[in-house]
Design a protein around this motif. Structure first.
Motif, PDB file in Angstrom:
ATOM      1  N   THR A 166     -17.388 -32.793  33.298  1.00 30.16           N
ATOM      2  CA  THR A 166     -15.776 -31.790  33.007  1.00 30.16           C
ATOM      3  C   THR A 166     -15.558 -30.935  34.796  1.00 30.16           C
ATOM      4  O   THR A 166     -14.489 -31.067  34.523  1.00 30.16           O
ATOM      5  CB  THR A 166     -16.566 -30.246  32.230  1.00 30.16           C
ATOM      6  N   GLN A 167     -16.202 -31.563  35.297  1.00 37.03           N
ATOM      7  CA  GLN A 167     -15.951 -31.085  36.866  1.00 37.03           C
ATOM      8  C   GLN A 167     -16.723 -32.267  37.901  1.00 37.03           C
ATOM      9  O   GLN A 167     -18.028 -32.121  37.685  1.00 37.03           O
ATOM     10  CB  GLN A 167     -16.717 -30.189  37.373  1.00 37.03           C
ATOM     11  N   VAL A 168     -16.350 -32.410  39.357  1.00 33.20           N
ATOM     12  CA  VAL A 168     -16.819 -33.218  40.070  1.00 33.20           C
ATOM     13  C   VAL A 168     -16.836 -32.116  41.287  1.00 33.20           C
ATOM     14  O   VAL A 168     -15.821 -31.829  42.116  1.00 33.20           O
ATOM     15  CB  VAL A 168     -16.032 -34.776  39.935  1.00 33.20           C
ATOM     16  N   VAL A 169     -17.855 -32.763  41.852  1.00 37.30           N
ATOM     17  CA  VAL A 169     -18.231 -31.543  42.612  1.00 37.30           C
ATOM     18  C   VAL A 169     -17.557 -32.247  44.057  1.00 37.30           C
ATOM     19  O   VAL A 169     -17.886 -33.214  43.914  1.00 37.30           O
ATOM     20  CB  VAL A 169     -19.547 -30.743  43.304  1.00 37.30           C
ATOM     21  N   THR A 170     -16.879 -31.443  44.861  1.00 36.61           N
ATOM     22  CA  THR A 170     -15.610 -31.941  46.357  1.00 36.61           C
ATOM     23  C   THR A 170     -17.065 -32.723  46.866  1.00 36.61           C
ATOM     24  O   THR A 170     -18.170 -32.362  47.803  1.00 36.61           O
ATOM     25  CB  THR A 170     -14.944 -31.010  46.921  1.00 36.61           C
ATOM     26  N   LYS A 171     -17.216 -33.639  47.708  1.00 35.52           N
ATOM     27  CA  LYS A 171     -17.741 -34.512  48.568  1.00 35.52           C
ATOM     28  C   LYS A 171     -19.124 -35.105  48.313  1.00 35.52           C
ATOM     29  O   LYS A 171     -19.643 -34.474  48.727  1.00 35.52           O
ATOM     30  CB  LYS A 171     -17.742 -34.073  49.951  1.00 35.52           C
ATOM     31  N   SER A 172     -18.889 -35.059  46.678  1.00 34.72           N
ATOM     32  CA  SER A 172     -20.488 -35.749  46.636  1.00 34.72           C
ATOM     33  C   SER A 172     -20.569 -37.127  46.271  1.00 34.72           C
ATOM     34  O   SER A 172     -19.821 -37.616  46.599  1.00 34.72           O
ATOM     35  CB  SER A 172     -20.833 -34.292  45.169  1.00 34.72           C
ATOM     36  N   ALA A 173     -21.467 -37.524  45.561  1.00 32.23           N
ATOM     37  CA  ALA A 173     -22.340 -38.735  45.314  1.00 32.23           C
ATOM     38  C   ALA A 173     -21.173 -39.164  44.725  1.00 32.23           C
ATOM     39  O   ALA A 173     -21.041 -40.130  44.969  1.00 32.23           O
ATOM     40  CB  ALA A 173     -23.477 -38.984  44.924  1.00 32.23           C
ATOM     41  N   ALA A 174     -20.997 -38.075  43.599  1.00 32.33           N
ATOM     42  CA  ALA A 174     -20.126 -38.643  42.148  1.00 32.33           C
ATOM     43  C   ALA A 174     -18.580 -38.802  42.346  1.00 32.33           C
ATOM     44  O   ALA A 174     -17.802 -39.814  41.871  1.00 32.33           O
ATOM     45  CB  ALA A 174     -19.874 -37.231  41.135  1.00 32.33           C
ATOM     46  N   ALA A 175     -18.184 -38.438  43.710  1.00 28.61           N
ATOM     47  CA  ALA A 175     -16.997 -37.752  44.169  1.00 28.61           C
ATOM     48  C   ALA A 175     -16.803 -39.678  44.895  1.00 28.61           C
ATOM     49  O   ALA A 175     -15.943 -39.872  44.703  1.00 28.61           O
ATOM     50  CB  ALA A 175     -16.638 -36.659  45.284  1.00 28.61           C
ATOM     51  N   ALA A 176     -17.600 -40.116  45.528  1.00 27.10           N
ATOM     52  CA  ALA A 176     -17.728 -40.878  46.265  1.00 27.10           C
ATOM     53  C   ALA A 176     -18.251 -42.089  45.445  1.00 27.10           C
ATOM     54  O   ALA A 176     -17.576 -43.294  46.094  1.00 27.10           O
ATOM     55  CB  ALA A 176     -19.188 -41.175  47.586  1.00 27.10           C
ATOM     56  N   GLY A 177     -18.167 -41.864  44.401  1.00 26.61           N
ATOM     57  CA  GLY A 177     -18.615 -43.273  42.672  1.00 26.61           C
ATOM     58  C   GLY A 177     -17.480 -43.385  42.755  1.00 26.61           C
ATOM     59  O   GLY A 177     -17.342 -44.495  41.733  1.00 26.61           O
ATOM     60  N   GLY A 178     -16.284 -42.581  42.534  1.00 29.16           N
ATOM     61  CA  GLY A 178     -14.938 -42.976  41.559  1.00 29.16           C
ATOM     62  C   GLY A 178     -15.218 -41.808  40.549  1.00 29.16           C
ATOM     63  O   GLY A 178     -14.570 -41.974  39.472  1.00 29.16           O
ATOM     64  N   PHE A 179     -16.374 -41.417  40.327  1.00 31.30           N
ATOM     65  CA  PHE A 179     -16.623 -40.323  39.127  1.00 31.30           C
ATOM     66  C   PHE A 179     -15.236 -39.639  38.831  1.00 31.30           C
ATOM     67  O   PHE A 179     -14.614 -38.730  39.294  1.00 31.30           O
ATOM     68  CB  PHE A 179     -17.502 -39.495  38.251  1.00 31.30           C
ATOM     69  N   HIS A 180     -14.678 -39.179  37.754  1.00 31.21           N
ATOM     70  CA  HIS A 180     -13.489 -38.373  36.571  1.00 31.21           C
ATOM     71  C   HIS A 180     -13.951 -37.483  36.823  1.00 31.21           C
ATOM     72  O   HIS A 180     -14.455 -38.178  35.124  1.00 31.21           O
ATOM     73  CB  HIS A 180     -12.495 -39.565  36.384  1.00 31.21           C
ATOM     74  N   SER A 181     -13.213 -36.452  35.679  1.00 33.61           N
ATOM     75  CA  SER A 181     -13.307 -35.821  34.782  1.00 33.61           C
ATOM     76  C   SER A 181     -13.112 -36.134  33.660  1.00 33.61           C
ATOM     77  O   SER A 181     -12.023 -36.758  33.708  1.00 33.61           O
ATOM     78  CB  SER A 181     -12.767 -33.851  35.011  1.00 33.61           C
ATOM     79  N   GLY A 182     -13.593 -36.147  33.010  1.00 31.00           N
ATOM     80  CA  GLY A 182     -13.441 -36.819  30.930  1.00 31.00           C
ATOM     81  C   GLY A 182     -14.366 -37.999  31.224  1.00 31.00           C
ATOM     82  O   GLY A 182     -13.737 -38.096  29.949  1.00 31.00           O
ATOM     83  N   ASP A 183     -14.661 -38.697  32.200  1.00 30.04           N
ATOM     84  CA  ASP A 183     -15.889 -39.894  32.100  1.00 30.04           C
ATOM     85  C   ASP A 183     -16.872 -39.171  30.889  1.00 30.04           C
ATOM     86  O   ASP A 183     -18.119 -38.536  31.377  1.00 30.04           O
ATOM     87  CB  ASP A 183     -16.125 -40.136  33.279  1.00 30.04           C
TER      88      ASP A 183
END
Length: 405
Positions: A166-183
Motif C-alpha cells: 500500500t505504500q513504498v518508503v521513499t529512498k528505500s530498497a523497495a523504491a530502488a527495486g521498482g516496487f509500486h503501490s498495489g503490487d
C-alpha cells in the motif's frame, strides 16, 4: 533545576520578534500548504507531550508542598511570562523542551532559609520519588490513551495481513527495486508467500542481501530485484502491507493497548542495546567516515533520529491519516518516557536512583544519608556531552538525508 541557558546572550526584543515571525509563518504554512499539516501536527503533539510531562512534575510538587518557582516552555531568555502566586509561567527563546524549577533539587543549591522546609531535598522519600517519576508516568498514560483510542476506533491489526503493497518508503530498497503501490508479493527468492507474517520473516532474515521478489502487477507476474537494507540487524525492504483490521471493542482495546506498550518497550530496549554495543557504535560512527553509506540508503536509516527526522519520516507515514498520527504520537510519548527512565543524571531515572539509594541506605544505617552531588557532576557532564553529541550528529544526518546527500 535552574535553566542552564537563562543567562545566554540573547537580546529579548529580537528573540520575541523572531518567535512571533516563526509562529505566524507556521500558521500561514498550515493554511496555505496542506502537505505541511502532518509535520506541524507532529511538532505540536511533541510540544504538548513535553509540557504535559513537565506538568506531571509540577502538580506532584505542588501537592507535596514543595516550592515551584518556574514553569516554562523553552530555555534561555524570557520572551513572555506572568506570575501567579509564587510561580512564574511563560515562554523562553529556545524551543528545545520545557522545565519546572523546584527549589533545592540538590545539596549544591543555595536556598533562602525560609524556603528550606519546602525544598525537594527536605521532602519525604515517597514524595521525592513520586516527583521524579511523575513526568514518565504522564507520558506512559498518554501513550496508553492514544493507543486505546486508535485500537478502539479503528480496530486492531489482524494477524496475517495480506501481501499487497500500500505504500513504498521513499529512498528505500523497495523504491530502488521498482516496487509500486498495489503490487502483490507472491514469492521471495522463489519461495511462495501468502501472508504478511511469512513475508516479514523472509525479509528480516535477508539483511543486506540481494533478493528476488515475484509480484503480481495488473494481473501479470513481475520479477523485481532489491538489495535489502538493515534495521537493528534485521532486513528492511521499505513497504507497508495491505493492513486488515478487526474490531475489538472498548473492553478489548485495553489489553491490546497494553500489548502495544510492551512491544514498543521491548523493541526500544533492543534498539538501544544495539546502539551502545561495539558493533552499534561502529555502525553509527561509520556515517561520518569516508566509508559512510549513502544518506538515502536503508542502512543509513538504522540509527537514532532527531526531531527533524521524526517530523520528516513521520509526515510520510501519517499522510493525512488521523489514526496514524495518534499512533505515532503515542509511540513518541512512550519512547520519551523510556528515554527519561535511563538510570543516570540528569534524566528522571537518575534522580529516582539517587532518591532510592538515599532511602535504602538511610533505612539500613538508621541515619539520614544524602548523596553528595559534587561527586556525581563528572558523570552528569559526560552524559550531557554524549547526549548533545548524539543529538547534533543525528540532526546533521537527518538534514543530509532530507536533502538526499
Amino acid at each position: 533545576m535552574k535553566d542552564p541557558l537563562e543567562d545566554a546572550a540573547v537580546e529579548r526584543r529580537g528573540a520575541t520578534t523572531t518567535l512571533i515571525i516563526v509562529v505566524c509563518g507556521l500558521i500561514a504554512l498550515f493554511i496555505a500548504r496542506p502537505s505541511s499539516r502532518d509535520g506541524i501536527a507532529i511538532i505540536a503533539g511533541i510540544v504538548a507531550m513535553v509540557m504535559l510531562h513537565e506538568a506531571g512534575h509540577y502538580f506532584v510538587a505542588k501537592r507535596s508542598g514543595m516550592k515551584v518557582t518556574e514553569f516554562f516552555l523553552g530555555f534561555g531568555r524570557r520572551l513572555w511570562s506572568f506570575h501567579r502566586g509564587e510561580t512564574e509561567y511563560g515562554v523562553k527563546a529556545i524551543p528545545a523542551g520545557g522545565y519546572v524549577r523546584v527549589v533545592g533539587m540538590t545539596n549544591l543549591e543555595d536556598v533562602d532559609p525560609d524556603d528550606e522546609p519546602r525544598t525537594f531535598r527536605r521532602a519525604s522519600y515517597g514524595n521525592r520519588l513520586a516527583l521524579t517519576l511523575a513526568g514518565v508516568t504522564v507520558n506512559v498514560l498518554i501513550a496508553f490513551v492514544l493507543f486505546f483510542v486508535v485500537i478502539a476506533g479503528q480496530g486492531h491489526i489482524a494477524e496475517g495481513s495480506n501481501t499487497t503493497v500500500t505504500q513504498v518508503v521513499t529512498k528505500s530498497a523497495a523504491a530502488a527495486g521498482g516496487f509500486h503501490s498495489g503490487d502483490r508479493i507472491v514469492a521471495v527468492d522463489g519461495a511462495p508467500t501468502t501472508n504478511w507474517n511469512a513475508l516479514k520473516s523472509a525479509i528480516e532474515s535477508r539483511a543486506n542481501q540481494p533478493t528476488t521478489f515475484t509480484v503480481v502487477r495488473a494481473g501479470q507476474p513481475v520479477t523485481l530485484q532489491a538489495t535489502l537494507g538493515s534495521q537493528s540487524g534485521k532486513g528492511f525492504l521499505g513497504i507497508s502491507p495491505g493492513i486488515q483490521y478487526r474490531p475489538v471493542g472498548v473492553l478489548g482495546a485495553v489489553p491490546e493497548s497494553l500489548r502495544s506498550i510492551r512491544d514498543i518497550t521491548t523493541g526500544t530496549a533492543s534498539a538501544f542495546a544495539h546502539l551502545v554495543s561495539p558493533s552499534g557504535v561502529a555502525h553509527y560512527t561509520q556515517n561520518f567516515t569516508s566509508n559512510a553509506p549513502s544518506a538515502s540508503s536503508t542502512s543509513a536509516q538504522d540509527r537514532p533520529v532527531s526531531i527533524i527526522g521524526i517530523v520528516n519520516q513521520g509526515s510520510s507515514l501519517v499522510h493525512g491519516n488521523i489514526w496514524a498520527l495518534l499512533w505515532l504520537l503515542g509511540g513518541i510519548s512512550l519512547i520519551l518516557a523510556l528515554f527519561n527512565l535511563l538510570p543516570v543524571l540528569p534524566f528522571d531515572g537518575g534522580h529516582a536512583v539517587v532518591v532510592a539509594y538515599e532511602w535504602i541506605v538511610s533505612k539500613a544505617t538508621h541515619r539520614d544519608v544524602r548523596v553528595d552531588f559534587r561527586k556525581l557532576m563528572p558523570v552528569t557532564a559526560i552524559v550531557l556531552v554524549l547526549l548533545v553529541t548524539l543529538s547534533l550528529s543525528a540532526a546533521f544526518l537527518d538534514v543530509r538525508q532530507a536533502f538526499g546527500g
